[in-house]
Design a protein around this motif. Sequence first.
Motif, PDB file in Angstrom:
ATOM      1  N   GLN A   3     -46.141  -2.066  29.117  1.00  0.00           N
ATOM      2  CA  GLN A   3     -45.545  -1.848  30.644  1.00  0.00           C
ATOM      3  C   GLN A   3     -46.180  -0.418  30.958  1.00  0.00           C
ATOM      4  O   GLN A   3     -45.985   0.572  30.167  1.00  0.00           O
ATOM      5  CB  GLN A   3     -43.982  -1.638  30.550  1.00  0.00           C
ATOM      6  CG  GLN A   3     -43.405  -1.353  32.009  1.00  0.00           C
ATOM      7  CD  GLN A   3     -41.915  -1.677  31.989  1.00  0.00           C
ATOM      8  OE1 GLN A   3     -41.279  -1.591  31.116  1.00  0.00           O
ATOM      9  NE2 GLN A   3     -41.302  -1.737  33.288  1.00  0.00           N
ATOM     10  N   VAL A   5     -45.903   2.275  34.180  1.00  0.00           N
ATOM     11  CA  VAL A   5     -45.167   2.494  35.297  1.00  0.00           C
ATOM     12  C   VAL A   5     -45.703   3.814  36.011  1.00  0.00           C
ATOM     13  O   VAL A   5     -45.599   5.046  35.302  1.00  0.00           O
ATOM     14  CB  VAL A   5     -43.852   2.840  34.986  1.00  0.00           C
ATOM     15  CG1 VAL A   5     -42.996   3.048  36.166  1.00  0.00           C
ATOM     16  CG2 VAL A   5     -43.288   1.531  34.427  1.00  0.00           C
ATOM     17  N   CYS A  22     -48.538   8.360  34.659  1.00  0.00           N
ATOM     18  CA  CYS A  22     -48.336   6.805  34.246  1.00  0.00           C
ATOM     19  C   CYS A  22     -47.656   6.718  32.851  1.00  0.00           C
ATOM     20  O   CYS A  22     -48.007   7.088  31.847  1.00  0.00           O
ATOM     21  CB  CYS A  22     -49.680   6.205  34.304  1.00  0.00           C
ATOM     22  SG  CYS A  22     -49.719   4.570  33.490  1.00  0.00           S
ATOM     23  N   TYR A  94     -53.743   2.891  41.015  1.00  0.00           N
ATOM     24  CA  TYR A  94     -53.184   2.227  39.633  1.00  0.00           C
ATOM     25  C   TYR A  94     -53.702   2.686  38.133  1.00  0.00           C
ATOM     26  O   TYR A  94     -54.634   3.049  38.305  1.00  0.00           O
ATOM     27  CB  TYR A  94     -53.824   0.624  39.772  1.00  0.00           C
ATOM     28  CG  TYR A  94     -53.260  -0.069  40.991  1.00  0.00           C
ATOM     29  CD1 TYR A  94     -54.043  -0.028  42.257  1.00  0.00           C
ATOM     30  CD2 TYR A  94     -52.098  -0.986  41.064  1.00  0.00           C
ATOM     31  CE1 TYR A  94     -53.545  -0.774  43.416  1.00  0.00           C
ATOM     32  CE2 TYR A  94     -51.810  -1.622  42.135  1.00  0.00           C
ATOM     33  CZ  TYR A  94     -52.471  -1.576  43.329  1.00  0.00           C
ATOM     34  OH  TYR A  94     -52.063  -2.328  44.409  1.00  0.00           O
ATOM     35  N   SER A 100     -53.976  -4.419  30.975  1.00  0.00           N
ATOM     36  CA  SER A 100     -52.664  -4.104  31.684  1.00  0.00           C
ATOM     37  C   SER A 100     -52.696  -3.111  32.775  1.00  0.00           C
ATOM     38  O   SER A 100     -53.443  -2.454  32.872  1.00  0.00           O
ATOM     39  CB  SER A 100     -51.597  -3.541  30.550  1.00  0.00           C
ATOM     40  OG  SER A 100     -51.198  -4.415  29.574  1.00  0.00           O
ATOM     41  N   TRP A 101     -52.088  -3.529  33.770  1.00  0.00           N
ATOM     42  CA  TRP A 101     -51.801  -2.755  35.053  1.00  0.00           C
ATOM     43  C   TRP A 101     -50.420  -2.432  35.361  1.00  0.00           C
ATOM     44  O   TRP A 101     -49.724  -2.970  35.498  1.00  0.00           O
ATOM     45  CB  TRP A 101     -52.367  -3.588  36.207  1.00  0.00           C
ATOM     46  CG  TRP A 101     -54.096  -3.856  35.882  1.00  0.00           C
ATOM     47  CD1 TRP A 101     -54.582  -5.044  35.489  1.00  0.00           C
ATOM     48  CD2 TRP A 101     -55.150  -3.094  36.589  1.00  0.00           C
ATOM     49  NE1 TRP A 101     -55.694  -4.712  35.481  1.00  0.00           N
ATOM     50  CE2 TRP A 101     -56.475  -3.571  36.157  1.00  0.00           C
ATOM     51  CE3 TRP A 101     -55.226  -1.750  37.327  1.00  0.00           C
ATOM     52  CZ2 TRP A 101     -57.467  -3.183  36.508  1.00  0.00           C
ATOM     53  CZ3 TRP A 101     -56.497  -1.369  37.564  1.00  0.00           C
ATOM     54  CH2 TRP A 101     -57.497  -2.039  37.366  1.00  0.00           C
ATOM     55  N   GLY A 102     -50.362  -0.932  36.098  1.00  0.00           N
ATOM     56  CA  GLY A 102     -49.131  -0.669  36.554  1.00  0.00           C
ATOM     57  C   GLY A 102     -48.969  -1.328  38.030  1.00  0.00           C
ATOM     58  O   GLY A 102     -49.908  -2.100  38.466  1.00  0.00           O
ATOM     59  N   GLN A 103     -47.928  -0.999  38.863  1.00  0.00           N
ATOM     60  CA  GLN A 103     -47.443  -1.619  39.816  1.00  0.00           C
ATOM     61  C   GLN A 103     -48.310  -0.771  41.106  1.00  0.00           C
ATOM     62  O   GLN A 103     -48.186  -1.172  42.108  1.00  0.00           O
ATOM     63  CB  GLN A 103     -45.945  -1.593  40.078  1.00  0.00           C
ATOM     64  CG  GLN A 103     -45.283  -0.400  40.690  1.00  0.00           C
ATOM     65  CD  GLN A 103     -45.161   0.715  39.419  1.00  0.00           C
ATOM     66  OE1 GLN A 103     -45.683   0.629  38.357  1.00  0.00           O
ATOM     67  NE2 GLN A 103     -44.851   1.871  40.109  1.00  0.00           N
ATOM     68  N   GLY A 104     -48.715   0.470  40.822  1.00  0.00           N
ATOM     69  CA  GLY A 104     -49.304   1.029  41.848  1.00  0.00           C
ATOM     70  C   GLY A 104     -48.493   2.323  42.387  1.00  0.00           C
ATOM     71  O   GLY A 104     -46.978   1.992  42.409  1.00  0.00           O
ATOM     72  N   THR A 105     -48.919   3.302  42.857  1.00  0.00           N
ATOM     73  CA  THR A 105     -48.258   4.159  43.738  1.00  0.00           C
ATOM     74  C   THR A 105     -48.904   4.703  44.843  1.00  0.00           C
ATOM     75  O   THR A 105     -50.221   5.049  44.825  1.00  0.00           O
ATOM     76  CB  THR A 105     -47.797   5.371  42.913  1.00  0.00           C
ATOM     77  OG1 THR A 105     -46.964   6.300  43.438  1.00  0.00           O
ATOM     78  CG2 THR A 105     -49.139   6.327  42.227  1.00  0.00           C
TER      79      THR A 105
END
Length: 111
Positions: A3, A5, A22, A94, A100-105
């Motif tokens: 995960q 984030v 992150c 991102y 794996s990738w985060g959801q972005g900000t």
Amino acid sequence: QVQLVESGGGLVQPGGSLRLSCAASGYTFSFYSMAWYRQAPENERDWVASITSGGAPNYADTVKGRFTISRDNAKNTLYLQMNSQRPEDAAVYYCNGGESWGQGTQVTVSS
């Protein structure tokens, strides 16, 4: 499971600064290279910067000298310090580690 984030996005004026974070979990963060990407509306996702497991950074020409990527392996956290921001830096940022990738900000640069 892995995960990622992201946090720290927001509105900044041209010339201003933001620091993105992150937080990684679910794997041995210190073993892997990490990277930041960004995607503006109607554009492809572009690589911004990366850092090896040993801490060696690399930057896209568009951000070199303004952005700094770093990592804290004790905290399983990746950072992106963004200085001297320009309107063209506005995008969703991102975090990437392997597949794996985060959801972005979201980062918005506007006066």
